[in-house]
Design a protein around this motif. Structure first.
Motif, PDB file in Angstrom:
ATOM      1  N   THR A  68      -1.511   0.678   4.712  1.00  0.00           N
ATOM      2  CA  THR A  68      -0.510   0.906   3.673  1.00  0.00           C
ATOM      3  C   THR A  68       0.499   1.942   4.131  1.00  0.00           C
ATOM      4  O   THR A  68       0.134   3.047   4.537  1.00  0.00           O
ATOM      5  CB  THR A  68      -1.179   1.393   2.387  1.00  0.00           C
ATOM      6  OG1 THR A  68      -2.151   0.434   1.989  1.00  0.00           O
ATOM      7  CG2 THR A  68      -0.148   1.580   1.271  1.00  0.00           C
ATOM      8  N   GLU A  73       4.435  -1.535   1.000  1.00  0.00           N
ATOM      9  CA  GLU A  73       4.480  -1.532  -0.455  1.00  0.00           C
ATOM     10  C   GLU A  73       5.638  -2.393  -0.975  1.00  0.00           C
ATOM     11  O   GLU A  73       5.488  -3.162  -1.927  1.00  0.00           O
ATOM     12  CB  GLU A  73       4.627  -0.094  -0.969  1.00  0.00           C
ATOM     13  CG  GLU A  73       3.383   0.757  -0.814  1.00  0.00           C
ATOM     14  CD  GLU A  73       2.286   0.303  -1.762  1.00  0.00           C
ATOM     15  OE1 GLU A  73       2.592  -0.338  -2.793  1.00  0.00           O
ATOM     16  OE2 GLU A  73       1.111   0.583  -1.471  1.00  0.00           O
ATOM     17  N   ARG A  77       5.227  -5.858  -3.083  1.00  0.00           N
ATOM     18  CA  ARG A  77       5.805  -6.061  -4.415  1.00  0.00           C
ATOM     19  C   ARG A  77       6.698  -7.313  -4.452  1.00  0.00           C
ATOM     20  O   ARG A  77       6.633  -8.106  -5.390  1.00  0.00           O
ATOM     21  CB  ARG A  77       6.613  -4.823  -4.799  1.00  0.00           C
ATOM     22  CG  ARG A  77       7.286  -4.910  -6.153  1.00  0.00           C
ATOM     23  CD  ARG A  77       6.263  -5.060  -7.257  1.00  0.00           C
ATOM     24  NE  ARG A  77       5.293  -3.988  -7.249  1.00  0.00           N
ATOM     25  CZ  ARG A  77       5.499  -2.787  -7.809  1.00  0.00           C
ATOM     26  NH1 ARG A  77       6.626  -2.536  -8.430  1.00  0.00           N
ATOM     27  NH2 ARG A  77       4.554  -1.861  -7.761  1.00  0.00           N
TER      28      ARG A  77
END
Length: 370
Positions: A68, A73, A77
């Protein structure tokens, strides 16, 4: 940089494997679909959304298992939103396949298609409502993924009462048309392919939505009316209970016309068109008026549907006119003028005695006498 390359390779491999599995399954289903129309339609309509959904799911899973960091991220999304959108697309296609399968069970190209047209109307309206619900749910599911949207949900619900009142007042006409469309869809007042007379125009119902109804007029024009019109204004529906209709043909003839022979001629005309136009139910002739110098004769015939009835009326009118011209020329309408004696009360010329004709006129008093 190395992590980015490794992640992209993993994502590419996952997407490739997913697309390969979808392709193999698609070919197998396409072969099986040769024996089933529903399976063939399912394979044709869902191949693209399934492939997109499988590729996005594979990429989303691969990125979720990676280390991560910032760009992970963002990609996670974006892929999540795309995954929700593709799922909504797949659900809409499944609803479309179900609607098409239901429509195929009810054929409208048959003589007695009353119940089939009713089901077509209801299924079409339900499909559009379902598409709208799927679109709203998909957008709502996308918004829920954002924390800011979840936090703003409380304030939105708090002001929902006031917003609902304002929206209802602003969209009163729209909501009225929507409820009228639902009433038409689940009632028997109007269906797809019904023959109607609206605003003095003759046509067929071509399309029905929650907001409006499209009437295809006989001369290829389209009359578009709001759905609320048909729940608040009287209109003629020629095919509500049955498509068969009766029509009249009126002809003015002379008093010397033999009515019984004309009635026999009408029967011969419609008997010759029994397979193409006349449905064999009604064929009669009546004298509806006998004033002035003509007699009005009305023939009543019937047909299975409005288009055939119009052709039959035109044919009967033409054949009767030709029959009168050729077989009964003396019975054509005419104007009569009667020449009689002059009126006895009119002034007569003054009679002259023979003496007045023989005697010369009296001499003028002003002239000298000889």
């Amino acid at each position: 940089m190395r992590e980015v390359v490794v992640t992209l390779i993993v994502v590419g491999a996952a997407v490739g494997i997913a697309l390969l599995l979808v392709t193999v399954a698609h070919r197998m289903l396409r072969r099986l679909g040769r024996r089933s129309a529903v399976l063939a339609d399912l394979t044709a309509r869902t191949s693209r959304p399934v492939a997109l959904l499988a590729a996005l799911a594979a990429a989303w899973t691969a990125i979720a298992t990676a280390t991560t960091n910032g760009w992970h991220e963002v990609a996670y999304r974006i892929l999540g939103l795309a995954l929700i959108g593709s799922g909504g697309w797949l659900l809409a296609m499944l609803l479309q396949v179900a609607a098409d399968g239901a429509l195929r069970r009810f054929r409208v190209d048959v003589h007695d298609n009353l119940s089939a047209r009713r089901m077509h109307t209801q299924i079409t309206v339900i499909r559009r409502v379902a598409f709208a619900v799927v679109a709203v749910l998909t957008v709502g599911a996308m918004l829920v993924t954002f924390p800011q949207a979840r936090a703003a949900g409380a304030s939105i619900l708090a002001s929902a009462g006031l917003v609902g009142v304002v929206t209802a007042l602003a969209a009163q006409t729209t909501l009225g048309n929507m409820f009228a469309g639902l009433q038409l869809a689940f009632g028997d007042a109007l269906r797809l392919d019904d023959v109607v007379v609206v605003e003095g125009e003759y046509g067929r119902v071509e399309e029905m939505t929650l907001g409006y109804v499209v009437i295809r007029i006989w001369d290829e024009r389209r009359l578009i009316l709001p759905s609320s019109y048909f729940t608040s204004t009287p209109f003629q529906n020629w095919t509500r209970a049955d498509a068969s209709l009766r029509g009249t043909v009126e002809i003015d003839v002379d008093w010397s016309m033999p009515i019984e022979e004309m009635r026999d001629e009408l029967r011969r005309i419609v008997a010759g068109e029994s397979e193409r136009l006349w449905d064999g139910r009604v064929c009669t002739m009546q004298v509806t008026d006998a004033t002035g110098g003509t007699v009005r004769v009305r023939g009543v015939v019937s047909a299975a549907e409005s288009g055939r009835l119009w052709d039959l009326r035109c044919l009967v009118r033409e054949r009767l006119v030709c029959w009168v011209q050729q077989q009964q020329p003396a019975a054509r309408p005419r104007l009569r003028a009667e020449v009689g004696q002059p009126d006895h009360g009119a002034a007569r010329p003054r009679s002259v005695s023979p003496r007045q004709h023989l005697d010369p006129p009296a001499p003028d008093a002003t002239l000298p006498q000889r």
